[in-house]
Structure formats: structure tokens, C-alpha cells
Design a protein around this motif. Structure first.
Motif, PDB file in Angstrom:
ATOM      1  N   THR A  63      44.249  20.660  -4.122  1.00 40.29           N
ATOM      2  CA  THR A  63      43.192  19.764  -4.584  1.00 40.29           C
ATOM      3  C   THR A  63      43.167  19.670  -6.100  1.00 40.29           C
ATOM      4  O   THR A  63      42.657  18.702  -6.660  1.00 40.29           O
ATOM      5  CB  THR A  63      41.822  20.250  -4.086  1.00 40.29           C
ATOM      6  N   GLY A  64      43.723  20.696  -6.765  1.00 39.26           N
ATOM      7  CA  GLY A  64      43.746  20.664  -8.223  1.00 39.26           C
ATOM      8  C   GLY A  64      42.353  20.786  -8.812  1.00 39.26           C
ATOM      9  O   GLY A  64      41.364  20.948  -8.100  1.00 39.26           O
ATOM     10  N   HIS A  65      42.269  20.700 -10.110  1.00 42.80           N
ATOM     11  CA  HIS A  65      40.983  20.757 -10.813  1.00 42.80           C
ATOM     12  C   HIS A  65      40.439  19.340 -10.915  1.00 42.80           C
ATOM     13  O   HIS A  65      40.373  18.757 -12.009  1.00 42.80           O
ATOM     14  CB  HIS A  65      41.170  21.402 -12.179  1.00 42.80           C
ATOM     15  N   VAL A  66      40.035  18.807  -9.776  1.00 45.54           N
ATOM     16  CA  VAL A  66      39.673  17.393  -9.722  1.00 45.54           C
ATOM     17  C   VAL A  66      38.453  17.080 -10.586  1.00 45.54           C
ATOM     18  O   VAL A  66      38.379  16.003 -11.200  1.00 45.54           O
ATOM     19  CB  VAL A  66      39.470  16.927  -8.265  1.00 45.54           C
ATOM     20  N   ALA A  67      37.498  18.009 -10.683  1.00 44.68           N
ATOM     21  CA  ALA A  67      36.327  17.763 -11.532  1.00 44.68           C
ATOM     22  C   ALA A  67      36.727  17.703 -13.004  1.00 44.68           C
ATOM     23  O   ALA A  67      36.210  16.872 -13.762  1.00 44.68           O
ATOM     24  CB  ALA A  67      35.279  18.851 -11.311  1.00 44.68           C
ATOM     25  N   VAL A  68      37.649  18.563 -13.406  1.00 43.65           N
ATOM     26  CA  VAL A  68      38.136  18.538 -14.785  1.00 43.65           C
ATOM     27  C   VAL A  68      38.888  17.238 -15.048  1.00 43.65           C
ATOM     28  O   VAL A  68      38.718  16.599 -16.098  1.00 43.65           O
ATOM     29  CB  VAL A  68      39.042  19.756 -15.061  1.00 43.65           C
ATOM     30  N   MET A  69      39.701  16.817 -14.093  1.00 41.58           N
ATOM     31  CA  MET A  69      40.436  15.563 -14.244  1.00 41.58           C
ATOM     32  C   MET A  69      39.474  14.385 -14.372  1.00 41.58           C
ATOM     33  O   MET A  69      39.659  13.503 -15.217  1.00 41.58           O
ATOM     34  CB  MET A  69      41.371  15.370 -13.049  1.00 41.58           C
ATOM     35  N   ALA A 112      36.839   8.043 -13.068  1.00 44.75           N
ATOM     36  CA  ALA A 112      36.235   9.322 -12.694  1.00 44.75           C
ATOM     37  C   ALA A 112      35.549   9.204 -11.339  1.00 44.75           C
ATOM     38  O   ALA A 112      35.674  10.084 -10.480  1.00 44.75           O
ATOM     39  CB  ALA A 112      35.235   9.760 -13.763  1.00 44.75           C
ATOM     40  N   ILE A 113      34.831   8.109 -11.133  1.00 45.39           N
ATOM     41  CA  ILE A 113      34.145   7.893  -9.858  1.00 45.39           C
ATOM     42  C   ILE A 113      35.158   7.715  -8.732  1.00 45.39           C
ATOM     43  O   ILE A 113      34.975   8.240  -7.621  1.00 45.39           O
ATOM     44  CB  ILE A 113      33.211   6.672  -9.965  1.00 45.39           C
ATOM     45  N   GLU A 114      36.249   7.033  -9.015  1.00 37.16           N
ATOM     46  CA  GLU A 114      37.285   6.836  -8.003  1.00 37.16           C
ATOM     47  C   GLU A 114      37.923   8.169  -7.606  1.00 37.16           C
ATOM     48  O   GLU A 114      38.178   8.420  -6.425  1.00 37.16           O
ATOM     49  CB  GLU A 114      38.360   5.878  -8.528  1.00 37.16           C
ATOM     50  N   LEU A 115      38.151   9.028  -8.588  1.00 40.30           N
ATOM     51  CA  LEU A 115      38.681  10.359  -8.289  1.00 40.30           C
ATOM     52  C   LEU A 115      37.730  11.133  -7.388  1.00 40.30           C
ATOM     53  O   LEU A 115      38.156  11.811  -6.453  1.00 40.30           O
ATOM     54  CB  LEU A 115      38.900  11.137  -9.587  1.00 40.30           C
ATOM     55  N   ALA A 116      36.437  11.044  -7.691  1.00 41.24           N
ATOM     56  CA  ALA A 116      35.436  11.731  -6.884  1.00 41.24           C
ATOM     57  C   ALA A 116      35.431  11.198  -5.456  1.00 41.24           C
ATOM     58  O   ALA A 116      35.294  11.962  -4.497  1.00 41.24           O
ATOM     59  CB  ALA A 116      34.056  11.591  -7.511  1.00 41.24           C
ATOM     60  N   ARG A 117      35.614   9.910  -5.305  1.00 43.29           N
ATOM     61  CA  ARG A 117      35.644   9.317  -3.964  1.00 43.29           C
ATOM     62  C   ARG A 117      36.866   9.766  -3.184  1.00 43.29           C
ATOM     63  O   ARG A 117      36.817   9.994  -1.975  1.00 43.29           O
ATOM     64  CB  ARG A 117      35.647   7.796  -4.073  1.00 43.29           C
ATOM     65  N   LEU A 133      32.109  18.469  -9.342  1.00 51.06           N
ATOM     66  CA  LEU A 133      32.551  17.079  -9.185  1.00 51.06           C
ATOM     67  C   LEU A 133      31.359  16.137  -9.090  1.00 51.06           C
ATOM     68  O   LEU A 133      31.383  15.038  -9.653  1.00 51.06           O
ATOM     69  CB  LEU A 133      33.438  16.968  -7.947  1.00 51.06           C
ATOM     70  N   ARG A 134      30.307  16.557  -8.398  1.00 53.20           N
ATOM     71  CA  ARG A 134      29.091  15.736  -8.326  1.00 53.20           C
ATOM     72  C   ARG A 134      28.474  15.552  -9.704  1.00 53.20           C
ATOM     73  O   ARG A 134      28.013  14.457 -10.053  1.00 53.20           O
ATOM     74  CB  ARG A 134      28.072  16.394  -7.391  1.00 53.20           C
ATOM     75  N   ILE A 135      28.469  16.614 -10.500  1.00 53.05           N
ATOM     76  CA  ILE A 135      27.898  16.537 -11.844  1.00 53.05           C
ATOM     77  C   ILE A 135      28.691  15.557 -12.708  1.00 53.05           C
ATOM     78  O   ILE A 135      28.122  14.735 -13.431  1.00 53.05           O
ATOM     79  CB  ILE A 135      27.852  17.943 -12.490  1.00 53.05           C
ATOM     80  N   VAL A 136      30.012  15.643 -12.616  1.00 54.18           N
ATOM     81  CA  VAL A 136      30.857  14.731 -13.397  1.00 54.18           C
ATOM     82  C   VAL A 136      30.675  13.286 -12.923  1.00 54.18           C
ATOM     83  O   VAL A 136      30.567  12.360 -13.731  1.00 54.18           O
ATOM     84  CB  VAL A 136      32.339  15.148 -13.307  1.00 54.18           C
ATOM     85  N   ALA A 137      30.634  13.096 -11.603  1.00 55.51           N
ATOM     86  CA  ALA A 137      30.460  11.739 -11.067  1.00 55.51           C
ATOM     87  C   ALA A 137      29.115  11.156 -11.498  1.00 55.51           C
ATOM     88  O   ALA A 137      29.023   9.971 -11.819  1.00 55.51           O
ATOM     89  CB  ALA A 137      30.568  11.772  -9.542  1.00 55.51           C
ATOM     90  N   ALA A 138      28.096  11.990 -11.512  1.00 54.41           N
ATOM     91  CA  ALA A 138      26.791  11.522 -11.986  1.00 54.41           C
ATOM     92  C   ALA A 138      26.867  11.116 -13.455  1.00 54.41           C
ATOM     93  O   ALA A 138      26.306  10.093 -13.864  1.00 54.41           O
ATOM     94  CB  ALA A 138      25.740  12.616 -11.788  1.00 54.41           C
ATOM     95  N   GLY A 139      27.585  11.908 -14.244  1.00 53.67           N
ATOM     96  CA  GLY A 139      27.758  11.556 -15.652  1.00 53.67           C
ATOM     97  C   GLY A 139      28.489  10.238 -15.823  1.00 53.67           C
ATOM     98  O   GLY A 139      28.169   9.446 -16.716  1.00 53.67           O
ATOM     99  N   ALA A 140      29.476  10.001 -14.958  1.00 54.26           N
ATOM    100  CA  ALA A 140      30.215   8.734 -15.025  1.00 54.26           C
ATOM    101  C   ALA A 140      29.304   7.557 -14.688  1.00 54.26           C
ATOM    102  O   ALA A 140      29.371   6.496 -15.321  1.00 54.26           O
ATOM    103  CB  ALA A 140      31.408   8.788 -14.070  1.00 54.26           C
ATOM    104  N   ARG A 141      28.449   7.734 -13.689  1.00 56.15           N
ATOM    105  CA  ARG A 141      27.473   6.685 -13.357  1.00 56.15           C
ATOM    106  C   ARG A 141      26.574   6.406 -14.558  1.00 56.15           C
ATOM    107  O   ARG A 141      26.267   5.257 -14.877  1.00 56.15           O
ATOM    108  CB  ARG A 141      26.632   7.132 -12.166  1.00 56.15           C
ATOM    109  N   ARG A 142      26.178   7.470 -15.213  1.00 53.03           N
ATOM    110  CA  ARG A 142      25.299   7.322 -16.383  1.00 53.03           C
ATOM    111  C   ARG A 142      26.029   6.605 -17.519  1.00 53.03           C
ATOM    112  O   ARG A 142      25.444   5.773 -18.215  1.00 53.03           O
ATOM    113  CB  ARG A 142      24.839   8.711 -16.818  1.00 53.03           C
ATOM    114  N   ASP A 143      27.308   6.934 -17.698  1.00 49.96           N
ATOM    115  CA  ASP A 143      28.104   6.245 -18.715  1.00 49.96           C
ATOM    116  C   ASP A 143      28.111   4.738 -18.489  1.00 49.96           C
ATOM    117  O   ASP A 143      28.174   3.950 -19.441  1.00 49.96           O
ATOM    118  CB  ASP A 143      29.555   6.742 -18.689  1.00 49.96           C
TER     119      ASP A 143
END
Length: 238
Positions: A115-121, A134-139, A154-164
Motif C-alpha cells: 500500500t505504500g505511504h499513501v497518506a504521505v504521497m 490527493a483526493i484521487e489517491l485517497a479514493r 489519509l482521512r486527515i490529508v484528504a480533508a485538507g485537500a478538500r479544504r484547499d
């Protein structure tokens, strides 16, 4: 990949200087799975690569640029070992070299079939100004294969991407789940509560944000966040 691109990349890494190893950078401090992968190298080479990986791990928080030098050097010696590419990617991430981090982690993921470090990616994609990626990676992530803490990150990063992208309400919703419970004390609870509070504040829901900053402060046994200060700053002052 364009003709010669890979060769050019190799030359860049080959020219990297040899960083001086700290005395306590010993292969014995590496995780067992890392040492196991290094056993595929000749013994002398495994020792050299292992010591530079150990140095990178020791320095990654305090001197990330120097940690990256060690990881890059290890990469010149063992570019076909997945854990070496992973270490190079994580060191690049901590040093703020987002494109390099993303490239290395993608390579490590292909080599290990994990799975790799998908949240970092995903966070690298955000830092490069590509929140939609970022959202596509999360999906695409196989959440069932992620550990609970990785899934939360990953949820935290995806939320940040939504906010961006200006999707403030969607950012709040992205963090909601069974583990968003003020009574929970999972290892990731403080970070999750803090991220939720931060996004509530961004969405203009100040009263709820104060509540969740206080929840984060109570869950933050190691004082890793400024949750209490954030709650105080948002609270009405007499």
C-alpha cells in the motif's frame, strides 16, 4: 519516461557527496524487516547502506536535509531495494522535497507491491498544489489493507485537500467516523480531534471547534499539539 530521463536521474544521485556517518549510526538499530531486505545485498554493501539508512532515521526529525543526504547516498548504492527507495522518499518528504518524495515513494510502492505511504504521497500532491490528485489517491487506496493509523492519516490529508479546494463542509464530513468519539483514546485520537477542530474553525463553526480542540488537548498525553492554546484563543474572553 523520455529517453535518457532515467540515466539523468541516476547521474544526479551518483554525484551526491558521501555524508559523514555518525558514530552511533549502526545497522542494528534498523527494523527487522529493513535488515531482512538488505540481506539480499553483498555483506559489505549491506553494512554501508544500512548505516546510512540508520543515520537518515536518526536525523530525520532534527536535521531533515542531512537525513536526506544519507538516504540519497544509500539510494546510489542500492536503488533496486524497496526499503531504500522508501527511506529516500520519507527523508525527502521531511526535507520538503515534495516531487522527489513522491517519485521515490511511488517507486517503492511498485517494487514492494504494498500500500505504500499513501497518506504521505497524498500530502505531497497537496504540497505540489494538486489537491484533486490527493483526493484521487485517497479514493484509490485499498483502505482495508491500511493500518488504522494510516487510514486516519489519509482521512486527515484528504480533508485538507478538500479544504484547499474551498470545500469546507466536505472537509469536515471527511473526518467523521466511528472513531471521532471524544471518549476514544486511540493513538491517533489527538491528531484526529485536532484536525476536526481545525476544519470546523475554517468552516466558521467556532463553538464546535472549541469543543473539539479541548477534546484534542485531553487526548494529547504527549503534548504534541497546541490544541489547548487554540481552544483558548477561540473562546470568548471576559
Amino acid at each position: 519516461m523520455a529517453a535518457g530521463e532515467g540515466e539523468s536521474e541516476e547521474r544526479v544521485y551518483t554525484r551526491a557527496r558521501t555524508p559523514e556517518l555518525p558514530e552511533d549510526a549502526d545497522i542494528s538499530v534498523l527494523d527487522p524487516e529493513v535488515k531482512q531486505e538488505l540481506r539480499g545485498l553483498p555483506k559489505g554493501l549491506a553494512e554501508i547502506v544500512g548505516r546510512h539508512l540508520a543515520a537518515a532515521g536518526m536525523l530525520i526529525d532534527s536535521e531533515p536535509e542531512l537525513a536526506l543526504e544519507h538516504a540519497r547516498y544509500a539510494r546510489t548504492k542500492a536503488a533496486r531495494v524497496a526499503v531504500v527507495r522508501e527511506a529516500a522518499g520519507l527523508a525527502a518528504y521531511h526535507a520538503g522535497e515534495w516531487a522527489e518524495a513522491l517519485s521515490e515513494l511511488r517507486t517503492a510502492r511498485r517494487m514492494s507491491h504494498g500500500t505504500g505511504h499513501v497518506a504521505v504521497m497524498a500530502d505531497c500532491e497537496r504540497a505540489l498544489g494538486r489537491p484533486e490528485r490527493a483526493i484521487e489517491l485517497a479514493r484509490e487506496a485499498q483502505v482495508a489493507l491500511l493500518s488504522p493509523d494510516e487510514a486516519v492519516e489519509l482521512r486527515i490529508v484528504a480533508a485538507g485537500a478538500r479544504r484547499d479546494m474551498g470545500q469546507l463542509d466536505a472537509a469536515v464530513v471527511a473526518l467523521q467516523g466511528d472513531d471521532l468519539d471524544e471518549k476514544r483514546r486511540d493513538p491517533w485520537s489527538a491528531r484526529l480531534f485536532y484536525a476536526y477542530a481545525d476544519n470546523l474553525e475554517a468552516a466558521g463553526r467556532t463553538e464546535e471547534a472549541v469543543k473539539w480542540f479541548l477534546n484534542a488537548a485531553q487526548a494529547d498525553d504527549d503534548n504534541e499539539t497546541d490544541a489547548a492554546e487554540r481552544a483558548f484563543d477561540l473562546s470568548p474572553q471576559d
